[in-house]
Design a protein around this motif. Structure first.
Motif, PDB file in Angstrom:
ATOM      1  N   ASN A  39      54.502  38.374  49.909  1.00 45.54           N
ATOM      2  CA  ASN A  39      53.049  38.550  50.005  1.00 45.54           C
ATOM      3  C   ASN A  39      52.507  37.466  50.936  1.00 45.54           C
ATOM      4  OD1 ASN A  39      50.371  39.180  49.611  1.00 45.54           O
ATOM      5  ND2 ASN A  39      50.246  38.228  47.591  1.00 45.54           N
ATOM      6  N   TRP A  40      52.504  37.774  52.236  1.00 48.63           N
ATOM      7  CA  TRP A  40      52.097  36.777  53.222  1.00 48.63           C
ATOM      8  C   TRP A  40      50.598  36.514  53.147  1.00 48.63           C
ATOM      9  CZ3 TRP A  40      55.997  34.257  55.169  1.00 48.63           C
ATOM     10  CH2 TRP A  40      57.228  34.889  55.338  1.00 48.63           C
ATOM     11  N   GLY A  41      50.230  35.235  53.207  1.00 50.55           N
ATOM     12  CA  GLY A  41      48.832  34.849  53.172  1.00 50.55           C
ATOM     13  C   GLY A  41      48.181  34.958  54.539  1.00 50.55           C
ATOM     14  N   LEU A  42      46.910  34.584  54.583  1.00 50.97           N
ATOM     15  CA  LEU A  42      46.133  34.691  55.819  1.00 50.97           C
ATOM     16  C   LEU A  42      46.731  33.851  56.939  1.00 50.97           C
ATOM     17  CD1 LEU A  42      43.468  35.878  56.996  1.00 50.97           C
ATOM     18  CD2 LEU A  42      42.368  33.733  56.370  1.00 50.97           C
ATOM     19  N   ASP A  43      47.369  32.737  56.584  1.00 49.93           N
ATOM     20  CA  ASP A  43      47.982  31.875  57.598  1.00 49.93           C
ATOM     21  C   ASP A  43      49.035  32.622  58.409  1.00 49.93           C
ATOM     22  OD1 ASP A  43      46.414  29.866  56.666  1.00 49.93           O
ATOM     23  OD2 ASP A  43      47.980  28.886  55.503  1.00 49.93           O
ATOM     24  N   PHE A  44      49.687  33.607  57.781  1.00 51.55           N
ATOM     25  CA  PHE A  44      50.785  34.314  58.431  1.00 51.55           C
ATOM     26  C   PHE A  44      50.464  35.761  58.798  1.00 51.55           C
ATOM     27  CE2 PHE A  44      52.727  31.003  55.751  1.00 51.55           C
ATOM     28  CZ  PHE A  44      53.394  30.288  56.728  1.00 51.55           C
ATOM     29  N   THR A  45      49.354  36.269  58.320  1.00 53.83           N
ATOM     30  CA  THR A  45      48.985  37.646  58.664  1.00 53.83           C
ATOM     31  C   THR A  45      47.828  37.700  59.643  1.00 53.83           C
ATOM     32  OG1 THR A  45      47.485  37.791  56.764  1.00 53.83           O
ATOM     33  CG2 THR A  45      49.753  38.525  56.428  1.00 53.83           C
ATOM     34  N   GLY A  46      47.058  36.613  59.726  1.00 56.57           N
ATOM     35  CA  GLY A  46      45.898  36.603  60.607  1.00 56.57           C
ATOM     36  C   GLY A  46      44.670  37.143  59.902  1.00 56.57           C
ATOM     37  N   ASN A 125      36.709  30.238  60.282  1.00 58.35           N
ATOM     38  CA  ASN A 125      37.950  30.079  61.051  1.00 58.35           C
ATOM     39  C   ASN A 125      38.556  31.452  61.310  1.00 58.35           C
ATOM     40  OD1 ASN A 125      38.030  27.204  61.170  1.00 58.35           O
ATOM     41  ND2 ASN A 125      38.637  27.178  59.023  1.00 58.35           N
ATOM     42  N   TRP A 126      39.166  31.589  62.487  1.00 55.64           N
ATOM     43  CA  TRP A 126      39.792  32.850  62.861  1.00 55.64           C
ATOM     44  C   TRP A 126      41.241  32.596  63.231  1.00 55.64           C
ATOM     45  CZ3 TRP A 126      39.563  37.954  62.909  1.00 55.64           C
ATOM     46  CH2 TRP A 126      40.345  38.662  63.815  1.00 55.64           C
ATOM     47  N   ILE A 127      42.135  33.395  62.641  1.00 61.86           N
ATOM     48  CA  ILE A 127      43.555  33.303  62.967  1.00 61.86           C
ATOM     49  C   ILE A 127      43.964  34.622  63.591  1.00 61.86           C
ATOM     50  CG2 ILE A 127      45.879  32.953  62.059  1.00 61.86           C
ATOM     51  CD1 ILE A 127      44.679  31.356  59.795  1.00 61.86           C
ATOM     52  N   GLY A 128      44.239  34.595  64.875  1.00 63.84           N
ATOM     53  CA  GLY A 128      44.580  35.809  65.611  1.00 63.84           C
ATOM     54  C   GLY A 128      46.050  36.159  65.507  1.00 63.84           C
ATOM     55  N   GLN A 134      53.093  32.539  65.569  1.00 62.14           N
ATOM     56  CA  GLN A 134      53.562  31.186  65.863  1.00 62.14           C
ATOM     57  C   GLN A 134      53.726  30.381  64.574  1.00 62.14           C
ATOM     58  OE1 GLN A 134      50.994  29.073  68.525  1.00 62.14           O
ATOM     59  NE2 GLN A 134      52.299  27.272  68.638  1.00 62.14           N
ATOM     60  N   LEU A 135      52.813  30.567  63.605  1.00 62.56           N
ATOM     61  CA  LEU A 135      52.910  29.852  62.340  1.00 62.56           C
ATOM     62  C   LEU A 135      54.166  30.256  61.570  1.00 62.56           C
ATOM     63  CD1 LEU A 135      49.198  29.910  61.086  1.00 62.56           C
ATOM     64  CD2 LEU A 135      50.524  27.901  61.753  1.00 62.56           C
ATOM     65  N   ILE A 136      54.500  31.543  61.587  1.00 62.97           N
ATOM     66  CA  ILE A 136      55.714  32.004  60.910  1.00 62.97           C
ATOM     67  C   ILE A 136      56.944  31.349  61.531  1.00 62.97           C
ATOM     68  CG2 ILE A 136      57.190  34.012  60.489  1.00 62.97           C
ATOM     69  CD1 ILE A 136      54.688  35.697  60.236  1.00 62.97           C
ATOM     70  N   ASN A 137      57.007  31.367  62.859  1.00 59.81           N
ATOM     71  CA  ASN A 137      58.148  30.766  63.555  1.00 59.81           C
ATOM     72  C   ASN A 137      58.238  29.268  63.279  1.00 59.81           C
ATOM     73  OD1 ASN A 137      58.808  33.243  64.684  1.00 59.81           O
ATOM     74  ND2 ASN A 137      57.554  32.907  66.503  1.00 59.81           N
TER      75      ASN A 137
END
Length: 305
Positions: A39-46, A125-128, A134-137
């Motif tokens: 269950n990926w969070g916003l940091d990894f899904t955008g 904040n916006w995570i594209g 890049q965060l996953i890697n």
């Protein structure tokens, strides 16, 4: 230390049962990760993260229902700081590639209509898509680098049989923790990655303390059987292991109960790491090192070099 000061427990008498249970847990964890994923969070899904402050205390369930009724899909609402401050996470919209002011206005309008009071935007904040990839890697690389550094360290520090036991038990710890996170669909974000690395550090520290005592007893304890050396060493560090684990678990339970939603995943992950790492130090790392045939002559040869 004289034997009169501590009781010697036959830890390795349970090694076969623990091996069976460990292999079963390892297999179940792997299957869970493959079938259920994470269950990926916003940091990894955008997506968009909106921090909002209200005039009065608000109910998170009411806010989430209002947002769903207003057309927002899968919003995540959490408190941060106080009951008046809320954090709204909106999943990535494939049609957007930057902060959408219309979306922010729509959120505020929905809240003001549903709950008759003023709301103020504190931060957005916006995570594209490129950022979350890049965060996953980066997270994967960070974990791999940590494991490689540990491998290099323990290979030079210990005899290879002890080092191999540590490496296998660390891999077991990571797989089981990740399997539990996958099973209960705990959201994976940057704090979880930090907790995983902290769990690795805690586990390796516990194993090094135990193996230092095993190595020391092989040098100086006049006991012929290797199994007795292992049991004596584990018995000697038992009180230290219990005290360290219990105090750590107490702190993590406090974080889990009163730390809020933001620290919930971090506390759960580190709590799992503490418990699993402590058990694997005794019944996986040490038992494997014994199974590989660790004996006094291995250390005597090293000492003569």
């Amino acid at each position: 230390m004289s034997e009169s000061y501590y009781k010697i427990y036959d830890f390795l008498a349970w090694k076969r049962l623990i091996f069976f249970l460990s292999i079963f847990l390892f297999f179940i964890s792997c299957c869970t990760m493959i079938t259920r994923g994470f269950n990926w969070g916003l940091d990894f899904t955008g997506g968009m993260l909106v921090e909002i402050s209200s005039e009065k205390d608000v109910n998170l369930i009411n806010i989430q229902n209002i947002l769903v009724q207003s057309g927002f899909k899968n919003p995540i609402v959490q408190h941060f700081g106080s009951q008046k401050d809320i954090m709204i996470r909106l999943p990535l919209d494939p049609n957007e590639n930057k902060i959408n002011q219309h979306t922010i206005s729509k959120v505020l309008y929905a809240l003001r209509q549903g709950i008759v009071q003023n709301f103020f935007v504190k931060q957005v904040n916006w995570i594209g898509p490129s950022v979350h990839s890049q965060l996953i890697n980066t997270g994967i690389i960070a974990l791999l680098v940590a494991l490689i550094c540990i491998l290099v360290y323990i290979t030079f520090r210990f005899e290879w049989r002890l080092a191999t036991g540590v490496v296998i038990s660390l891999i077991y710890d990571m797989i089981v923790i990740l399997g539990i996170l996958s099973l209960f669909a705990i959201k994976i974000d940057s704090t979880i990655i930090a907790a995983l690395m902290s769990a690795i550090g805690y586990s390796i520290n516990d194993k090094i303390v135990i193996f230092d005592r095993i190595r020391e007893n092989f040098y100086y304890t006049p006991v012929s059987k290797s199994i007795d050396i292992f049991n004596i060493s584990l018995s000697q560090v038992l009180s230290r292991t219990i005290i360290t684990s219990v105090t750590t678990i107490m702190v993590l339970l406090i974080l889990l109960i009163w730390g809020g939603d933001i620290l919930h995943g971090f506390a759960v992950t580190l709590l799992l790491g503490t418990i699993i790492g402590t058990v694997s130090s005794i019944y996986i790392a040490s038992a494997l090192a014994f199974k590989f045939g660790t004996a006094r002559n291995h250390f005597i040869k090293i000492n003569k070099k």
